[in-house]
Design a protein around this motif. Structure first.
Motif, mmCIF file in Angstrom:
data_model
loop_
_atom_site.group_PDB
_atom_site.id
_atom_site.type_symbol
_atom_site.label_atom_id
_atom_site.label_comp_id
_atom_site.label_asym_id
_atom_site.label_seq_id
_atom_site.Cartn_x
_atom_site.Cartn_y
_atom_site.Cartn_z
ATOM 1 N N UNK A 36 30.976 -59.691 -27.134
ATOM 2 C CA UNK A 36 29.646 -59.464 -27.708
ATOM 3 C C UNK A 36 29.152 -60.714 -28.439
ATOM 4 N N UNK A 37 30.080 -61.416 -29.103
ATOM 5 C CA UNK A 37 29.705 -62.658 -29.777
ATOM 6 C C UNK A 37 29.227 -63.713 -28.803
ATOM 7 N N UNK A 38 29.878 -63.793 -27.649
ATOM 8 C CA UNK A 38 29.447 -64.741 -26.617
ATOM 9 C C UNK A 38 28.068 -64.345 -26.093
ATOM 10 N N UNK A 39 27.859 -63.046 -25.882
ATOM 11 C CA UNK A 39 26.536 -62.573 -25.462
ATOM 12 C C UNK A 39 25.476 -62.906 -26.520
ATOM 13 N N UNK A 40 25.844 -62.702 -27.784
ATOM 14 C CA UNK A 40 24.907 -63.002 -28.863
ATOM 15 C C UNK A 40 24.542 -64.470 -28.916
ATOM 16 N N UNK A 41 25.551 -65.340 -28.739
ATOM 17 C CA UNK A 41 25.283 -66.781 -28.745
ATOM 18 C C UNK A 41 24.418 -67.172 -27.552
ATOM 19 N N UNK A 42 24.650 -66.520 -26.401
ATOM 20 C CA UNK A 42 23.798 -66.769 -25.231
ATOM 21 C C UNK A 42 22.363 -66.361 -25.517
ATOM 22 N N UNK A 43 22.201 -65.264 -26.275
ATOM 23 C CA UNK A 43 20.852 -64.821 -26.642
ATOM 24 C C UNK A 43 20.155 -65.838 -27.533
ATOM 25 N N UNK A 44 20.904 -66.427 -28.452
ATOM 26 C CA UNK A 44 20.322 -67.447 -29.343
ATOM 27 C C UNK A 44 19.787 -68.612 -28.521
ATOM 28 N N UNK A 45 20.621 -69.143 -27.622
ATOM 29 C CA UNK A 45 20.211 -70.282 -26.803
ATOM 30 C C UNK A 45 19.059 -69.914 -25.875
ATOM 31 N N UNK A 46 19.156 -68.748 -25.256
ATOM 32 C CA UNK A 46 18.118 -68.328 -24.313
ATOM 33 C C UNK A 46 16.773 -68.136 -25.010
ATOM 34 N N UNK A 47 16.790 -67.476 -26.172
ATOM 35 C CA UNK A 47 15.539 -67.242 -26.901
ATOM 36 C C UNK A 47 14.930 -68.557 -27.385
ATOM 37 N N UNK A 48 15.783 -69.483 -27.844
ATOM 38 C CA UNK A 48 15.283 -70.772 -28.336
ATOM 39 C C UNK A 48 14.665 -71.588 -27.202
ATOM 40 N N UNK A 49 15.347 -71.624 -26.048
ATOM 41 C CA UNK A 49 14.832 -72.381 -24.903
ATOM 42 C C UNK A 49 13.549 -71.746 -24.380
ATOM 43 N N UNK A 50 13.544 -70.416 -24.252
ATOM 44 C CA UNK A 50 12.357 -69.726 -23.738
ATOM 45 C C UNK A 50 11.153 -69.933 -24.643
ATOM 46 N N UNK A 51 11.378 -69.946 -25.961
ATOM 47 C CA UNK A 51 10.269 -70.136 -26.902
ATOM 48 C C UNK A 51 9.627 -71.501 -26.746
ATOM 49 N N UNK A 52 10.437 -72.516 -26.472
ATOM 50 C CA UNK A 52 9.912 -73.877 -26.405
ATOM 51 C C UNK A 52 9.343 -74.288 -25.060
ATOM 52 N N UNK A 53 9.738 -73.608 -23.983
ATOM 53 C CA UNK A 53 9.294 -74.022 -22.652
ATOM 54 C C UNK A 53 7.883 -73.513 -22.341
ATOM 55 N N UNK A 54 7.104 -74.301 -21.583
ATOM 56 C CA UNK A 54 5.731 -73.878 -21.234
ATOM 57 C C UNK A 54 5.686 -73.068 -19.944
ATOM 58 N N UNK A 55 6.582 -72.110 -19.799
ATOM 59 C CA UNK A 55 6.658 -71.338 -18.557
ATOM 60 C C UNK A 55 6.597 -69.841 -18.839
ATOM 61 N N UNK A 56 5.621 -69.410 -19.616
ATOM 62 C CA UNK A 56 5.464 -67.989 -19.916
ATOM 63 C C UNK A 56 4.505 -67.314 -18.944
ATOM 64 N N UNK A 57 3.457 -68.029 -18.544
ATOM 65 C CA UNK A 57 2.467 -67.473 -17.620
ATOM 66 C C UNK A 57 2.097 -68.539 -16.602
ATOM 67 N N UNK A 58 1.950 -68.106 -15.368
ATOM 68 C CA UNK A 58 1.485 -68.996 -14.305
ATOM 69 C C UNK A 58 0.419 -68.244 -13.521
#
Length: 232
Positions: free
Chosen positions: A13-35
């Protein structure tokens, strides 16, 4: 100390949680929400374009939470333009709603980090306080699920109800009028959905570790005490 089975489950679960941290941070910064694509309605109506002729009047737009790119096309070739929501589009978009989406993204990253730390603390430490033990594990993951869900709902409402793509396409445009032709959510939006699923999976793993849902044990004790009172 937790048993070996709980230690393994909490570590996963900790590994999943850390993956969530990285995924959420990357998704927030990338300009790929809508096309999507935008139609130059003014040009298409002037020449009465239809069918394949519309391709000459279809531009592209893609954006995230902070910046993006649009390509305007009105029969004379594409005109690419990069933009930032702040300060470029601050007066065009629903700024309050947009800032709220970014705020909940930050809260999601924060509490995903907290949940990750508590998972490893419960796996290898000796938790003794309520918020560091089972109650905390359920609480942090529930908050993360709620935040990721709110981000998706609020952003979707901004795109659909406030016609965000159309506002971006018509920004600083005087001669031509553009309207949304096609629109779809891009990879960063679905990464937030993946974060939601991972935190939901973590809640199931906590239950799999043999930890009761909050307040469930309390209700059972109350029922048992009530039955004892009736006996006497």
């Amino acid at each position: 100390m937790p048993s070996r089975q709980k230690r393994v489950i909490f570590s996963i679960s900790g590994v999943f949680g850390f993956s969530c941290v990285l995924t959420a941070a990357v998704a927030t910064g990338l300009p790929f929400w809508v096309k999507g694509t935008v139609l130059c309605r003014t040009g298409a109506e002037l020449v009465n374009a239809s069918g394949p002729e519309l391709d000459k009047f279809l531009g592209k737009v893609s954006y995230g939470l902070f910046h993006g790119q649009r390509v305007k096309q009105c029969g004379l070739g594409g005109r690419p333009f990069r933009f930032s929501f702040f300060p470029d589009l601050a007066d065009v978009i629903p700024a309050g709603l947009h800032v709220t989406v970014i705020f909940f993204c930050g809260v999601l990253i924060l509490f995903s980090s907290v949940a990750t730390g508590f998972f490893f603390f419960n796996a290898f430490g000796s938790p003794y306080e309520t918020l560091q033990g089972p109650m905390g594990l359920y609480l942090w993951n529930f908050i993360c699920c709620l935040c990721s869900c709110l981000v998706m709902i609020l952003f979707a409402s901004e795109v659909k109800f406030h016609r965000l793509s159309e506002r971006i396409a018509n920004f600083n445009e005087v001669t031509f009028v553009y309207q949304t032709y096609t629109e779809r959510y891009d990879r960063s939006f679905w990464l937030l959905f993946l974060v939601f699923l991972l935190h939901g999976l973590n809640i199931l793993l906590i239950r799999l570790a043999g930890i009761e849902f909050p307040f469930q044990e309390t209700k059972e004790l109350d029922l048992n005490s009530g039955a004892v009172d009736l006996m006497y």
